[in-house]
Design an enzyme around this catalytic site. Structure first.
Site, PDB file in Angstrom:
ATOM      1  N   TYR A 126     177.748  83.621 107.381  1.00 49.71           N
ATOM      2  CA  TYR A 126     178.493  84.675 106.675  1.00 49.71           C
ATOM      3  C   TYR A 126     177.634  85.902 106.433  1.00 49.71           C
ATOM      4  O   TYR A 126     178.098  87.041 106.489  1.00 49.71           O
ATOM      5  CB  TYR A 126     179.089  84.148 105.366  1.00 49.71           C
ATOM      6  CG  TYR A 126     180.336  83.361 105.629  1.00 49.71           C
ATOM      7  CD1 TYR A 126     181.550  84.009 105.799  1.00 49.71           C
ATOM      8  CD2 TYR A 126     180.294  81.985 105.774  1.00 49.71           C
ATOM      9  CE1 TYR A 126     182.696  83.307 106.095  1.00 49.71           C
ATOM     10  CE2 TYR A 126     181.431  81.263 106.069  1.00 49.71           C
ATOM     11  CZ  TYR A 126     182.640  81.929 106.225  1.00 49.71           C
ATOM     12  OH  TYR A 126     183.765  81.234 106.528  1.00 49.71           O
ATOM     13  N   GLU A 140     174.184 109.463  91.866  1.00 48.47           N
ATOM     14  CA  GLU A 140     173.867 108.893  93.172  1.00 48.47           C
ATOM     15  C   GLU A 140     174.952 109.231  94.202  1.00 48.47           C
ATOM     16  O   GLU A 140     175.010 108.628  95.279  1.00 48.47           O
ATOM     17  CB  GLU A 140     173.655 107.376  93.036  1.00 48.47           C
ATOM     18  CG  GLU A 140     172.420 107.095  92.173  1.00 48.47           C
ATOM     19  CD  GLU A 140     172.147 105.622  91.905  1.00 48.47           C
ATOM     20  OE1 GLU A 140     173.076 104.936  91.429  1.00 48.47           O
ATOM     21  OE2 GLU A 140     171.026 105.184  92.152  1.00 48.47           O
TER      22      GLU A 140
HETATM   23 ZN    ZN Z   1     171.241 103.009  91.700  1.00 44.08          ZN
END
Ligand code: ZN
Length: 207
Positions: free
Chosen positions: A117, A71
């Site tokens: 937040y 990735e």
């Molecule tokens: Zn992934």
């Protein structure tokens, strides 16, 4: 602490708290020389070694160490789209993935600003269309979307978050995961998210 040691410490922290599991998830950060240190392919984030991280250039050239994560192209898309980025984190954290699988998810913003937040650390969370793992056609899609968003949710997959350092990227990813959990807990309940004007004010103040 060196950038390599920070990556190892964050991987261990994510793994020990079940924010990632198996051999999923990957981390990267810009090292002192401007090259990118990245977690290798096929390794658990709980078993990283600072001496055995992958080093790649911003244009994706493998420079040193083991093969980077499959990735890697997603990380590189975030660095290219957002020049201030110094770190990118990606996990398959359960609640975030669950939200990415919802049929009626808002593709412009998957999770409303349930807390201040979340508005400060994540803001809007666009959903990117499903691609098979490692399908690098997702790269240009992510790069285009990342010019306006430091946090993206990959459909049926998980979140990827860019930050100005590893700590801020990790903070945003953790806030995202916890807010995904809240979002699912509140399913079927009428909710009162933070008002749009307040979200805008918080984003301006904590940009
Ligand atoms: Zn992934």
């Amino acid at each position: 602490m060196s950038i390599a040691d920070q990556i190892v410490a964050l991987g261990d922290s994510f793994f020990s708290r079940s924010l990632t599991f198996g051999r999923t998830g990957n981390l990267s950060a810009v090292d002192d020389d401007g090259t990118i240190l990245m977690t290798p392919t096929g390794i658990s984030l709980g078993q990283l070694d600072a001496e055995a991280l992958s080093r790649v250039s911003i244009d994706g050239q493998h420079l040193h160490g083991p093969q980077p994560t499959k990735e890697a192209f997603l990380h590189l898309a975030m660095y290219r789209a957002r020049p201030e980025t110094r770190a990118v984190v990606h996990t398959h954290s359960t609640h975030s993935v669950a939200v990415s699988c919802l049929r009626d998810v808002d593709h412009d913003n998957a999770i409303p600003a349930l807390t201040a937040y979340y508005a400060m650390r994540v803001g809007a969370l666009p959903v990117l269309p499903y691609h098979a793992p490692g399908d690098d056609r997702l790269g240009p899609v992510a790069e285009k979307m990342a010019t306006d968003h430091h946090a993206l949710l990959l459909a049926n997959h998980g979140p990827i978050v860019a930050g100005t350092d590893l700590a801020s990227a990790a903070d945003a990813l953790e806030e995202l995961e916890e807010t995904a959990k809240l979002h699912l807990l509140l399913h079927g309940h009428r909710t009162a998210p933070v008002a749009d004007a307040e979200v805008t004010r918080l984003k301006e103040k904590y940009r």
